[in-house]
Design a protein around this motif. Sequence first.
Motif, mmCIF file in Angstrom:
data_model
loop_
_atom_site.group_PDB
_atom_site.id
_atom_site.type_symbol
_atom_site.label_atom_id
_atom_site.label_comp_id
_atom_site.label_asym_id
_atom_site.label_seq_id
_atom_site.Cartn_x
_atom_site.Cartn_y
_atom_site.Cartn_z
ATOM 1 N N UNK A 50 0.840 -1.206 0.000
ATOM 2 C CA UNK A 50 0.000 0.000 0.000
ATOM 3 C C UNK A 50 0.873 1.254 0.000
ATOM 4 N N UNK A 51 1.908 1.233 0.821
ATOM 5 C CA UNK A 51 2.778 2.411 0.949
ATOM 6 C C UNK A 51 3.553 2.702 -0.339
ATOM 7 N N UNK A 52 3.651 1.694 -1.201
ATOM 8 C CA UNK A 52 4.373 1.883 -2.458
ATOM 9 C C UNK A 52 3.450 2.237 -3.626
ATOM 10 N N UNK A 53 2.196 2.499 -3.336
ATOM 11 C CA UNK A 53 1.262 2.908 -4.394
ATOM 12 C C UNK A 53 1.580 4.347 -4.812
ATOM 13 N N UNK A 54 1.191 4.701 -6.018
ATOM 14 C CA UNK A 54 1.357 6.108 -6.408
ATOM 15 C C UNK A 54 0.391 6.993 -5.637
ATOM 16 N N UNK A 55 0.781 8.259 -5.455
ATOM 17 C CA UNK A 55 -0.141 9.208 -4.814
ATOM 18 C C UNK A 55 0.006 10.555 -5.501
ATOM 19 N N UNK A 56 -1.094 11.291 -5.564
ATOM 20 C CA UNK A 56 -1.098 12.578 -6.265
ATOM 21 C C UNK A 56 -0.015 13.500 -5.724
ATOM 22 N N UNK A 57 0.867 13.970 -6.593
ATOM 23 C CA UNK A 57 1.993 14.842 -6.239
ATOM 24 C C UNK A 57 2.874 14.216 -5.164
ATOM 25 N N UNK A 58 2.770 12.915 -5.001
ATOM 26 C CA UNK A 58 3.591 12.211 -4.003
ATOM 27 C C UNK A 58 3.310 12.628 -2.576
ATOM 28 N N UNK A 59 2.108 13.159 -2.322
ATOM 29 C CA UNK A 59 1.807 13.750 -1.007
ATOM 30 C C UNK A 59 1.710 12.708 0.103
ATOM 31 N N UNK A 60 1.193 11.531 -0.201
ATOM 32 C CA UNK A 60 1.124 10.433 0.794
ATOM 33 C C UNK A 60 0.476 10.875 2.106
ATOM 34 N N UNK A 61 -0.652 11.551 1.970
ATOM 35 C CA UNK A 61 -1.340 12.044 3.167
ATOM 36 C C UNK A 61 -2.224 10.952 3.782
ATOM 37 N N UNK A 62 -2.038 9.741 3.341
ATOM 38 C CA UNK A 62 -2.862 8.620 3.793
ATOM 39 C C UNK A 62 -2.398 8.057 5.129
ATOM 40 N N UNK A 63 -3.250 7.259 5.729
ATOM 41 C CA UNK A 63 -2.870 6.447 6.889
ATOM 42 C C UNK A 63 -3.453 5.058 6.656
#
Length: 171
Positions: A34-47
């Motif tokens: 999950x942590x290696x998924x792409x994220x918009x602008x690389x923000x990774x604001x997920x938990x």
Amino acid sequence: MNETMKTILTRRSIRSFQEKPIPEEDVKQLVDAALHAPSGMGKQTWKFTVVMNREKIQKLAKAIGAALGRDGYDMYQPEVLIIPSNLKESPFGREDNACALENIFLAAHSLGIGSVWINQLQGICDQPEIRAILKEFEIPDDHVVYGMAALGYGDGEPAPKERIGQTAYIR
Ligand SMILES: Cc1cc2nc3c(=O)[nH]c(=O)nc-3n(C[C@H](O)[C@H](O)[C@H](O)COP(=O)(O)O)c2cc1C
């Protein structure tokens, strides 16, 4: 066909699980996926909140059932529930979390673990009974849950599903 393609082409949603724990090292691999998924602008604001306790999972399922008027709702009784959450105001939260979920599903399938997307929480996260449980799970108040991954060893093999959808190759 390479192993990655085989994994992608043979994954199916699993909705019936054995009562058999998933080794913690495998669960950690799913979170890593999950942590290696792409994220918009690389923000990774997920938990990513991982619930590995069947009773706690059922407590949430029951609350969802009550909120949606679906008596007996049990989320298919998974062994593990991964709850990706994201900042409510993140412009990419929904997409980021969907990418993370798909990584989880594919990684799970590669490890022989069944999975299914659980969609019922979005739209009811801020109902007080639901938010109280999310709080117990240490999900921040300013986060929303768009979808969750229910995980466990499947009961039987699902049949392949016909794939439809328009395609076009422009040359
Ligand atoms: C956005 C989204 C929401 C979904 N919500 C649910 C759900 O709440 N419960 C469920 O059993 N399956 C849910 N699914 C799984 C789909 O029903 C499933 O992926 C689809 O029928 C195709 O089957 P397959 O996953 O076996 O390829 C969801 C899938 C997506 C992408």
